[in-house]
Scaffold this motif. Sequence first.
Motif, PDB file in Angstrom:
ATOM      1  N   PHE A 462     -84.322 128.885  14.346  1.00 11.23           N
ATOM      2  CA  PHE A 462     -84.154 130.159  15.016  1.00 11.23           C
ATOM      3  C   PHE A 462     -83.615 130.533  16.552  1.00 11.23           C
ATOM      4  O   PHE A 462     -83.245 131.509  16.733  1.00 11.23           O
ATOM      5  CB  PHE A 462     -85.472 130.935  14.478  1.00 11.23           C
ATOM      6  CG  PHE A 462     -85.553 131.172  13.080  1.00 11.23           C
ATOM      7  CD1 PHE A 462     -85.034 132.023  12.361  1.00 11.23           C
ATOM      8  CD2 PHE A 462     -86.407 130.286  12.404  1.00 11.23           C
ATOM      9  CE1 PHE A 462     -85.250 132.311  11.061  1.00 11.23           C
ATOM     10  CE2 PHE A 462     -86.759 130.318  10.976  1.00 11.23           C
ATOM     11  CZ  PHE A 462     -86.120 131.401  10.216  1.00 11.23           C
ATOM     12  N   ILE A 463     -83.988 129.260  17.245  1.00 13.12           N
ATOM     13  CA  ILE A 463     -83.571 129.410  18.558  1.00 13.12           C
ATOM     14  C   ILE A 463     -82.456 128.682  18.984  1.00 13.12           C
ATOM     15  O   ILE A 463     -81.525 129.236  19.696  1.00 13.12           O
ATOM     16  CB  ILE A 463     -85.001 129.128  19.409  1.00 13.12           C
ATOM     17  CG1 ILE A 463     -86.129 130.054  18.909  1.00 13.12           C
ATOM     18  CG2 ILE A 463     -84.607 129.337  20.933  1.00 13.12           C
ATOM     19  CD1 ILE A 463     -86.135 131.512  19.133  1.00 13.12           C
ATOM     20  N   LYS A 464     -82.572 127.384  18.834  1.00  9.10           N
ATOM     21  CA  LYS A 464     -81.646 126.571  19.325  1.00  9.10           C
ATOM     22  C   LYS A 464     -80.258 126.615  18.535  1.00  9.10           C
ATOM     23  O   LYS A 464     -79.238 126.606  19.162  1.00  9.10           O
ATOM     24  CB  LYS A 464     -82.168 124.980  19.028  1.00  9.10           C
ATOM     25  CG  LYS A 464     -81.464 123.924  19.713  1.00  9.10           C
ATOM     26  CD  LYS A 464     -81.451 123.901  21.240  1.00  9.10           C
ATOM     27  CE  LYS A 464     -81.074 122.887  21.989  1.00  9.10           C
ATOM     28  NZ  LYS A 464     -81.273 123.239  23.622  1.00  9.10           N
ATOM     29  N   TRP A 465     -80.156 126.935  17.227  1.00  9.95           N
ATOM     30  CA  TRP A 465     -79.073 126.969  16.634  1.00  9.95           C
ATOM     31  C   TRP A 465     -78.435 128.155  16.919  1.00  9.95           C
ATOM     32  O   TRP A 465     -78.685 129.247  16.884  1.00  9.95           O
ATOM     33  CB  TRP A 465     -79.455 127.116  14.800  1.00  9.95           C
ATOM     34  CG  TRP A 465     -78.369 126.989  14.023  1.00  9.95           C
ATOM     35  CD1 TRP A 465     -77.147 126.560  14.310  1.00  9.95           C
ATOM     36  CD2 TRP A 465     -78.261 127.402  12.694  1.00  9.95           C
ATOM     37  NE1 TRP A 465     -76.108 126.736  13.316  1.00  9.95           N
ATOM     38  CE2 TRP A 465     -76.903 127.317  12.062  1.00  9.95           C
ATOM     39  CE3 TRP A 465     -79.186 127.954  11.756  1.00  9.95           C
ATOM     40  CZ2 TRP A 465     -76.615 127.518  10.805  1.00  9.95           C
ATOM     41  CZ3 TRP A 465     -78.811 128.232  10.584  1.00  9.95           C
ATOM     42  CH2 TRP A 465     -77.696 127.983  10.123  1.00  9.95           C
ATOM     43  N   GLN A 466     -77.045 127.911  17.416  1.00  8.54           N
ATOM     44  CA  GLN A 466     -76.416 129.103  18.120  1.00  8.54           C
ATOM     45  C   GLN A 466     -75.459 129.813  17.092  1.00  8.54           C
ATOM     46  O   GLN A 466     -75.185 130.958  17.048  1.00  8.54           O
ATOM     47  CB  GLN A 466     -75.820 128.557  19.246  1.00  8.54           C
ATOM     48  CG  GLN A 466     -76.509 127.944  20.209  1.00  8.54           C
ATOM     49  CD  GLN A 466     -77.346 129.038  20.866  1.00  8.54           C
ATOM     50  OE1 GLN A 466     -76.728 130.315  21.226  1.00  8.54           O
ATOM     51  NE2 GLN A 466     -78.403 128.710  21.286  1.00  8.54           N
ATOM     52  N   ASN A 467     -74.745 128.875  16.118  1.00 13.00           N
ATOM     53  CA  ASN A 467     -73.576 129.653  15.195  1.00 13.00           C
ATOM     54  C   ASN A 467     -74.339 129.995  14.084  1.00 13.00           C
ATOM     55  O   ASN A 467     -74.368 129.235  12.850  1.00 13.00           O
ATOM     56  CB  ASN A 467     -72.549 128.311  15.012  1.00 13.00           C
ATOM     57  CG  ASN A 467     -71.736 128.085  16.253  1.00 13.00           C
ATOM     58  OD1 ASN A 467     -71.780 128.842  17.159  1.00 13.00           O
ATOM     59  ND2 ASN A 467     -71.563 126.780  16.404  1.00 13.00           N
ATOM     60  N   LYS A 468     -75.367 130.843  13.813  1.00 13.59           N
ATOM     61  CA  LYS A 468     -75.782 131.391  12.600  1.00 13.59           C
ATOM     62  C   LYS A 468     -74.943 132.119  11.983  1.00 13.59           C
ATOM     63  O   LYS A 468     -73.798 132.799  12.611  1.00 13.59           O
ATOM     64  CB  LYS A 468     -77.078 132.247  13.275  1.00 13.59           C
ATOM     65  CG  LYS A 468     -78.260 131.543  13.763  1.00 13.59           C
ATOM     66  CD  LYS A 468     -79.381 132.094  14.245  1.00 13.59           C
ATOM     67  CE  LYS A 468     -80.475 131.780  14.936  1.00 13.59           C
ATOM     68  NZ  LYS A 468     -80.054 131.525  16.493  1.00 13.59           N
ATOM     69  N   PRO A 469     -75.023 132.395  10.656  1.00 12.93           N
ATOM     70  CA  PRO A 469     -74.212 133.014   9.795  1.00 12.93           C
ATOM     71  C   PRO A 469     -74.129 134.206  10.123  1.00 12.93           C
ATOM     72  O   PRO A 469     -75.324 134.935  10.790  1.00 12.93           O
ATOM     73  CB  PRO A 469     -74.989 132.763   8.356  1.00 12.93           C
ATOM     74  CG  PRO A 469     -75.853 131.842   8.456  1.00 12.93           C
ATOM     75  CD  PRO A 469     -76.253 131.755  10.052  1.00 12.93           C
TER      76      PRO A 469
END
Length: 497
Positions: A462-469
């Motif tokens: 939820f924080i580190k992942w930048q390219n979320k859907p």
Amino acid sequence: MAKVTSTEGLTPKVMDVGGEEGDNGEEASREGVHLKKELSLMNGVAIIVGVIVGSGIFVSPSLALKYSGSKGMALLVWVLSGFLSMIGALCYAELGTMIPKSGGDYAYIGEAFGALPSFLYLWVALFILVPTGNAITALTFAQNILKPLWPACEPPADAVSLIAAFITCLLTLINCYNVKWVTRLQDSFTLAKILALLVTFFASLWYLFSGHTENLQSMMTGTNTSPSAIAIAFYTGLFSYSGWNYLNFVTEELKEPYRNLPRAICISMPVVTLVYALTNVAYFAVLTNDEIRSSEAVAVTFSEKILGVMSWIMPLFVALCTFGSLNGAIYASSRLFFVGARNGHLPLAISLIDVKRLTPVPSLIFMCLVTLLLLMSNNVESLIVCVTAVEALFTLCSVSGLLWMRYSRPDLVRPIRVSLVLPIAFSIICIFLVVLSCFTHPVELGIGILFIVLGVPVYGVFIKWQNKPAWLDHACNSFTTTCSKLFLCVPEDAKDL
């Protein structure tokens, strides 16, 4: 006076802090929306004393005696717990004036060690530390406010849960509406609870002067020398002192924080330690060891033995103490989650500020909902051990951050600079307490550590992942917009709605 913008229908107009219409839209646009500096030195003292003196002094004495083995050792544990809390508070005074941000441990751990450790603190505080403490306090309030109606037995569990939920919602509503109301309540109930505990002490003096000194004889008999048992006794004492760092959560709302933060700490901690010591002496003078160990509410047992027909007054005093404690905890803890959301570690909606009242309404409501979910908790001993062990780990992390920043960031301005002996001694004691508790309550400690570890994948997703859907980003934005419209709130520093 700072000004903010508000909307009514589709036409914006300028409002000042008190909600009255202003005529300087340009000034409002320039200054944006901020939490106000409402807290004076005495307000700060009231918050610390008010949050600390809550359910702990009425729940923990029996557990402290159970694990220490004797009244003398239990009293020593209470005094040393206050001394240890004072050392920690002084270390936090340096941290709070060096890093004058709201959020307490969250801000300090982030500055010292980065985003992941600070998120883990926020994660654990959100689901374990803050709501569990608030739930215990609310349940203690409900049990004592209902006790006069059921003097011969325990109040019904459903009634206790209902009253606890009601008082949690009521205090959340007050915190949402007006900060000045919160501080006035805190000042009033802090004075009331100190007076209540002093009444307890003077009642015990009357009992002693009547010739009843038998309960204070041979106070060290039966002392438990097991290090792990003493560690748990300290946990119960430290739980009762928990809250000494809450003023650091609201540093941005404290007037002259460089001066008032350390002063508030140095005034409030000795006062609490003295009051706690006197209260325990009162319990020990009136009650036998067996009476204290078997009691779930030592203050009520005390009143039934010494006050006779007036014994109903003690549950009322306890209710007053816990009411003020819960009020201060809700106020301070909501700022922690507000700051976490402002930094992107929680949903943005939690960082919104009411444009008229300048309070973090979504954060307060969110905290209320999490607390309500935990109101069915009933194993107080396990909760105290789990909460205090996890809190000790993160307090150790914050104080270690102070030591690390002395080395890595010597250029930081430090209006207060404590001796290195204090943070080093505090860190060593925290390490020993956590390690020794593994031998008596491994399950509770294991659950706390497991929950901390679970925060790592949560942070990654939820924080580190930048390219979320795109659908996930859209859902988050829609939620934030809905909260903004529902509560008439905007992000901090917003210059327009």
